[in-house]
Design a protein around this motif. Structure first.
Motif, PDB file in Angstrom:
ATOM      1  N   VAL A   1       0.832  -1.202   0.000  1.00 17.66           N
ATOM      2  CA  VAL A   1       0.000   0.000   0.000  1.00 17.66           C
ATOM      3  C   VAL A   1       0.871   1.258   0.000  1.00 17.66           C
ATOM      4  O   VAL A   1       0.511   2.283  -0.589  1.00 17.66           O
ATOM      5  CB  VAL A   1      -0.979  -0.008   1.188  1.00 17.66           C
ATOM      6  CG1 VAL A   1      -0.280   0.286   2.514  1.00 17.66           C
ATOM      7  CG2 VAL A   1      -2.097   1.002   0.959  1.00 17.66           C
TER       8      VAL A   1
ATOM      9  N   CYS B   1      -7.827   2.460   3.866  1.00 15.74           N
ATOM     10  CA  CYS B   1      -7.419   3.870   3.861  1.00 15.74           C
ATOM     11  C   CYS B   1      -8.452   4.820   3.253  1.00 15.74           C
ATOM     12  O   CYS B   1      -8.489   6.006   3.594  1.00 15.74           O
ATOM     13  CB  CYS B   1      -6.110   4.033   3.092  1.00 15.74           C
ATOM     14  SG  CYS B   1      -4.844   2.822   3.515  1.00 15.74           S
TER      15      CYS B   1
ATOM     16  N   THR C   1      -5.683  -2.977  -0.947  1.00 17.02           N
ATOM     17  CA  THR C   1      -5.449  -2.737   0.483  1.00 17.02           C
ATOM     18  C   THR C   1      -5.845  -1.312   0.852  1.00 17.02           C
ATOM     19  O   THR C   1      -6.437  -1.066   1.914  1.00 17.02           O
ATOM     20  CB  THR C   1      -3.970  -2.971   0.830  1.00 17.02           C
ATOM     21  OG1 THR C   1      -3.605  -4.302   0.478  1.00 17.02           O
ATOM     22  CG2 THR C   1      -3.713  -2.749   2.312  1.00 17.02           C
ATOM     23  N   TYR C   2      -5.543  -0.378  -0.035  1.00 16.68           N
ATOM     24  CA  TYR C   2      -5.920   1.024   0.192  1.00 16.68           C
ATOM     25  C   TYR C   2      -7.434   1.151   0.290  1.00 16.68           C
ATOM     26  O   TYR C   2      -7.957   1.806   1.203  1.00 16.68           O
ATOM     27  CB  TYR C   2      -5.385   1.910  -0.931  1.00 16.68           C
ATOM     28  CG  TYR C   2      -5.840   3.347  -0.822  1.00 16.68           C
ATOM     29  CD1 TYR C   2      -5.083   4.274  -0.110  1.00 16.68           C
ATOM     30  CD2 TYR C   2      -7.037   3.779  -1.396  1.00 16.68           C
ATOM     31  CE1 TYR C   2      -5.515   5.590   0.033  1.00 16.68           C
ATOM     32  CE2 TYR C   2      -7.475   5.083  -1.263  1.00 16.68           C
ATOM     33  CZ  TYR C   2      -6.717   5.985  -0.551  1.00 16.68           C
ATOM     34  OH  TYR C   2      -7.140   7.279  -0.409  1.00 16.68           O
TER      35      TYR C   2
ATOM     36  N   HIS D   1      -9.020   8.953   3.651  1.00 13.05           N
ATOM     37  CA  HIS D   1      -8.362   9.712   2.583  1.00 13.05           C
ATOM     38  C   HIS D   1      -9.212   9.832   1.319  1.00 13.05           C
ATOM     39  O   HIS D   1      -8.852  10.598   0.424  1.00 13.05           O
ATOM     40  CB  HIS D   1      -7.020   9.056   2.239  1.00 13.05           C
ATOM     41  CG  HIS D   1      -6.016   9.137   3.343  1.00 13.05           C
ATOM     42  ND1 HIS D   1      -5.272  10.273   3.600  1.00 13.05           N
ATOM     43  CD2 HIS D   1      -5.637   8.227   4.279  1.00 13.05           C
ATOM     44  CE1 HIS D   1      -4.473  10.048   4.631  1.00 13.05           C
ATOM     45  NE2 HIS D   1      -4.680   8.816   5.062  1.00 13.05           N
TER      46      HIS D   1
ATOM     47  N   TYR E   1       1.831   1.803  -3.517  1.00 14.47           N
ATOM     48  CA  TYR E   1       0.686   2.329  -4.274  1.00 14.47           C
ATOM     49  C   TYR E   1       0.493   3.822  -3.998  1.00 14.47           C
ATOM     50  O   TYR E   1       0.278   4.614  -4.930  1.00 14.47           O
ATOM     51  CB  TYR E   1      -0.577   1.553  -3.903  1.00 14.47           C
ATOM     52  CG  TYR E   1      -1.838   2.158  -4.453  1.00 14.47           C
ATOM     53  CD1 TYR E   1      -2.127   2.104  -5.818  1.00 14.47           C
ATOM     54  CD2 TYR E   1      -2.743   2.801  -3.608  1.00 14.47           C
ATOM     55  CE1 TYR E   1      -3.288   2.677  -6.325  1.00 14.47           C
ATOM     56  CE2 TYR E   1      -3.906   3.373  -4.106  1.00 14.47           C
ATOM     57  CZ  TYR E   1      -4.171   3.309  -5.461  1.00 14.47           C
ATOM     58  OH  TYR E   1      -5.321   3.874  -5.966  1.00 14.47           O
ATOM     59  N   VAL E   2       0.574   4.213  -2.753  1.00 15.40           N
ATOM     60  CA  VAL E   2       0.387   5.617  -2.380  1.00 15.40           C
ATOM     61  C   VAL E   2       1.470   6.494  -3.010  1.00 15.40           C
ATOM     62  O   VAL E   2       1.193   7.601  -3.505  1.00 15.40           O
ATOM     63  CB  VAL E   2       0.387   5.769  -0.847  1.00 15.40           C
ATOM     64  CG1 VAL E   2       0.490   7.232  -0.450  1.00 15.40           C
ATOM     65  CG2 VAL E   2      -0.865   5.152  -0.264  1.00 15.40           C
TER      66      VAL E   2
ATOM     67  N   ALA F   1      -8.223   9.471  -2.988  1.00 13.50           N
ATOM     68  CA  ALA F   1      -7.033   9.811  -2.190  1.00 13.50           C
ATOM     69  C   ALA F   1      -6.799  11.309  -2.075  1.00 13.50           C
ATOM     70  O   ALA F   1      -5.680  11.741  -1.821  1.00 13.50           O
ATOM     71  CB  ALA F   1      -5.794   9.130  -2.762  1.00 13.50           C
TER      72      ALA F   1
END
Length: 291
Positions: free
Chosen positions: A191, A220, A215-216, A224, A194-195, A228
């Motif tokens: 993750v 997350c 997973t994000y 976020h 990825y971010v 995002a």
């Protein structure tokens, strides 16, 4: 002349009884006026200890018998300074709307000057003298705000702080996904990778971005956002911009996900007066990043 120069100026004076190689040690007492002065200063010191705040348990350890207190004098000076500032327009800053302050050159200049001085005294220690911040302390000159960058939003952050005990403080914190066992090490690496890809940072192309995205989405996105872009209601930062509060290296991002983050912004209400808080908001807003 040579013999007279070697003689004692007072050869008949009292000696200490010590003699070395024919040289006698004379006992020349101090002048009486000097001794009396010394005794007087000692007596004066004892009197000073009792009268002023130095000797404990006489009256109390802060005021002495005369009730003198430097703290009280300072508070009186602060009160006089506030009165003087109020006479120069501080009361107007407290009561005026944000729009009125921005449109009145005199009020605006006074607010900027007051805010700049207050920033140097209270905020520069964390955000830097130029307000550009450092790791863990936001840059106040950019246009990215965790809790909002309008004048009312900046004032609220200054007044109530973030993650303080004040009931109106901003709340919300970054969870410790690794330390609390929510995600495994490989999931955290995935993750984080990825971010990093979202903000144009270098990432490990060998890791599966799809797994990181999954997973994000599961862990997350609630804070976020699906895109995002962050959420100012909970202080969740935008993960697609190049600005990173705690660092953007893979190691730093992994550390953030693993251990979480919950930096505290102190609440200044009660520590700063109303005019100073509003002036600080005006000054911070003027630095270039205010909305």
């Amino acid at each position: 002349m040579a013999e007279s120069a070697l003689k004692s100026p007072d050869d008949s004076g009292e000696t200490t009884g010590h003699e070395w190689d024919g040289i006698r040690e004379l006992n020349n007492p101090l002048p009486r006026w000097w001794l009396y002065s010394l005794y007087a200063t000692i007596i004066w010191a004892f009197g000073y200890w009792v009268a002023y705040p130095a000797w404990p348990l006489v009256s109390n350890y802060t005021t002495g018998l005369l009730g003198y207190s430097q703290r009280e004098l300072v508070l009186e000076d602060v009160a006089k300074a506030r009165e003087a500032r109020a006479a120069r327009g501080q009361a107007q800053i407290e009561s005026a709307s944000w729009e009125e302050i921005r449109k009145d050159p005199n009020l605006l200049n006074l607010a900027l000057a007051t805010g700049k001085a207050a920033f140097g005294d209270n905020c520069a220690g964390c955000h830097g003298t130029s307000a550009t911040g450092r790791t863990g302390y936001p840059n106040l000159q950019d246009d990215e705000w965790l809790w909002g960058g309008t004048l009312p939003e900046i004032e609220k952050t200054i007044r109530f702080g973030a993650r303080t005990t004040h009931p109106e403080s901003h709340a919300g914190e970054m969870m410790a996904f690794g330390r609390d066992g929510i995600l495994k090490r490989e999931e955290i690496r995935s993750v984080a990778n990825y971010v990093l890809s979202l903000s144009g940072k270098e990432f490990d192309a060998e890791l599966d971005l799809g797994k990181g995205a999954a997973t994000y989405a599961q862990n997350c996105a609630a804070c976020h956002g699906d895109n995002a872009k962050g959420n100012r209601e909970v202080g969740a930062p935008d993960l697609t911009d190049p600005i990173w509060l705690y660092g953007s290296s893979p190691e730093q991002v992994i550390a953030t996900i693993t251990n979480g983050r919950k930096g505290v912004m102190p609440a200044w209400e009660g520590r700063l007066d109303e005019a100073t808080i509003r002036s600080l908001a005006v000054y911070v807003h003027s630095l270039g990043g205010g909305r």
